[in-house]
Design an enzyme around this catalytic site. Structure first.
Site, PDB file in Angstrom:
ATOM      1  N   CYS A 335       0.832  -1.207   0.000  1.00  0.00           N
ATOM      2  CA  CYS A 335       0.000   0.000   0.000  1.00  0.00           C
ATOM      3  C   CYS A 335       0.871   1.264   0.000  1.00  0.00           C
ATOM      4  O   CYS A 335       1.507   1.570  -0.997  1.00  0.00           O
ATOM      5  CB  CYS A 335      -0.969  -0.039   1.175  1.00  0.00           C
ATOM      6  SG  CYS A 335      -2.397   1.059   0.973  1.00  0.00           S
ATOM      7  N   HIS A 431      -3.646  -5.625   1.356  1.00  0.00           N
ATOM      8  CA  HIS A 431      -3.353  -5.915   2.759  1.00  0.00           C
ATOM      9  C   HIS A 431      -3.847  -7.326   3.091  1.00  0.00           C
ATOM     10  O   HIS A 431      -4.719  -7.867   2.411  1.00  0.00           O
ATOM     11  CB  HIS A 431      -4.083  -4.933   3.679  1.00  0.00           C
ATOM     12  CG  HIS A 431      -3.578  -3.536   3.618  1.00  0.00           C
ATOM     13  ND1 HIS A 431      -2.372  -3.148   4.156  1.00  0.00           N
ATOM     14  CD2 HIS A 431      -4.138  -2.417   3.090  1.00  0.00           C
ATOM     15  CE1 HIS A 431      -2.211  -1.844   3.969  1.00  0.00           C
ATOM     16  NE2 HIS A 431      -3.259  -1.373   3.322  1.00  0.00           N
TER      17      HIS A 431
END
Length: 485
Positions: A335, A431
């Site tokens: 991310c 994630h």
């Protein structure tokens, strides 16, 4: 039928409120009750994607898991996510509604109370019992005006309160009795009982202490709760946990270095790696160097990517990462960490701070623009080597460039992420990769090791069961139910 409810506040931050609520959620669920967790206001950069398409604090996600119920935005209607120059991002009922500095947020709270109460009522209509977690300290009387997190909520919703003190910090008698002394009398009347948490040693040695607290306060003792060592194996919400010392693993076959940056987020991505016996996870802080013999440098998420990139450079981590890569080492960005690895990172709309662009680390031939709607979605797909995974995305920004032609994964038929030409640098927005046993095992194999065969999700559930049994042994759960209204 409207559920009964009970609120758990603390004498301070990090006294164990989240863990107590998680343990009680599992314990009461095992007793056959339908339980919902609720936290009116939370401040955390560790968040989870909900089934209804929003985000809530990671602690409420764990509590919902303990209760065996799907995640809902109503479990944490106000979530504050600290950023750098612009204060905190304000998430209301799962959706970003803007940014506010601390003083500005104080004026927002009265308008948020009605929405907090609405979310609470939605949960009460679906359960037998709602367990409410407070925030920070019940004795912060300087913040009592317009409060929606502790006594302000308890009074508005008429929910009885149990106060938790942490004996491990010392001064627990004064903490609990002092709270009774300093708070408003009507607020104190909401407190019906107390728990002393994290006790170590012979409980008989603190029997008089429990009696004294009851005498000073007039509150019912719910119990003396011993330290639960396995709490460290559960997903943490607060970045304070990252400052704790972790045991070295001299026999570990794989060493993974993680630079700890000021606005680190979704750091529960690290927990499954920590649980692997052959993995040594090294948290590298400012003033330390990334070890030269690590197998992987892992850059995790950030709530303020540009600011954290500057902090990374100030700490000299960029030099260490470049040297690690020159030596043939691998680098993985998740991310915000993925965004840092590119050639450029732009924020034209001032999403994180002043509008502008900065150079990235240049290890991936990609550029990121921080704009557009926030992506909040559970995802599943396969990595470049055909290994399946399930995870979630939670980010603002779009990344493009030549290295995206070598994606990390395919999700729903679309390419995602990027890899360098030599395959040693990878970036992805996903994630939860390491919580998936298939993908964690694949990564350990890519790094020259192997998985222990750990079933991470089953292990978390087993710990929650042990935590529930811990609550049953040491707290008066039947007494708690009688106090709930």
């Amino acid at each position: 039928m409207v559920a009964r409810s009970l609120m758990f506040q603390g004498t301070g931050s990090d006294v164990g409120k989240s863990l107590v609520v998680a343990g009680l959620a599992r314990a009461f669920t095992l007793r056959g009750l339908s339980v919902m967790p609720f936290k009116p206001q939370n401040m955390s950069n560790n968040a989870a994607v909900t089934a209804d398409g929003g985000e809530i604090g990671r602690a409420q996600a764990l509590q919902a898991r303990a209760a065996g119920v799907p995640l809902s935005v109503h479990m944490n209607p106000v979530l504050l996510k600290p950023q750098s120059e612009i204060g905190s991002q304000v998430v209301v009922q799962g959706r970003v509604e803007g940014n506010a500095k601390a003083s500005e947020y104080q004026h927002l709270k009265p308008r948020l109370l009605s929405r907090v109460l609405a979310s609470f009522e939605i949960l009460r209509a679906k359960a037998d019992l709602v367990l409410v977690e407070g925030a920070g300290s019940a004795s912060e009387i300087n913040l009592r005006q317009n409060d929606i997190a502790n006594m302000g909520f308890a009074r508005a919703a008429d929910v009885p309160v149990i106060l938790i003190g942490d004996i491990d910090r010392g001064g627990v008698i004064a903490s609990l009795a002092g709270t009774k002394l300093v708070i408003d009398a009507d607020d104190a009347a909401m407190i019906r009982g107390f728990i002393v948490n994290r006790f170590r040693g012979d409980p008989a040695l603190f029997a008089e202490g429990m009696d004294l607290i009851g005498r000073f306060t007039g509150w019912q003792s719910i119990g003396l709760l011993p330290h639960f060592a396995d709490a460290a194996l559960l997903p943490a919400e607060d970045a304070l946990g990252l400052s704790q010392s972790f045991a070295r693993k001299p026999g570990a076959k794989i060493r993974i270095a993680v630079p700890i940056l000021p606005h680190i987020s979704n750091f529960d991505d690290l927990d499954p790696l920590e649980a692997e016996p052959d993995v040594e996870l090294i948290r590298v802080r400012r003033g330390e160097a990334i070890p030269g013999d690590c197998d992987l440098v892992l850059l995790v998420g950030s709530k303020a990517t540009i600011s954290d990139l500057a902090a990374l450079r100030e700490a000299g981590f960029d030099v260490d990462i470049a040297a690690h890569h020159r030596r043939g080492g691998r680098v993985l960005g998740l991310c915000g960490g993925y965004q840092m690895l590119g050639r450029k990172l732009s924020d034209p709309e001032g999403t994180e701070g002043p509008p502008g662009s900065v150079d990235g680390l240049g290890l991936l031939d990609v550029e990121t623009v921080l704009s557009g709607a926030k992506r909040l979605e559970a995802v599943s797909g396969t990595s470049f080597d055909g290994i399946s995974f399930a995870g979630y995305e939670m980010h603002i920004g779009r990344t493009a460039g030549a290295d995206c032609a070598r994606p990390f994964s395919t999700i729903g038929g679309h390419a995602e992420g990027a890899s360098s030409a030599d395959g040693r640098v990878v970036g992805t927005y996903v994630h939860g990769l390491f919580s998936d046993d298939r993908q964690r095992s694949a990564w350990l194999t890519r790094l020259g090791g192997s998985s222990s065969g750990l079933d991470y999700e089953a292990n978390v559930d087993a710990i929650l069961d042990r935590l529930a049994a811990h609550m049953e042994r040491h707290l008066d759960l039947s007494g708690l139910l009688k106090l709930a209204t």
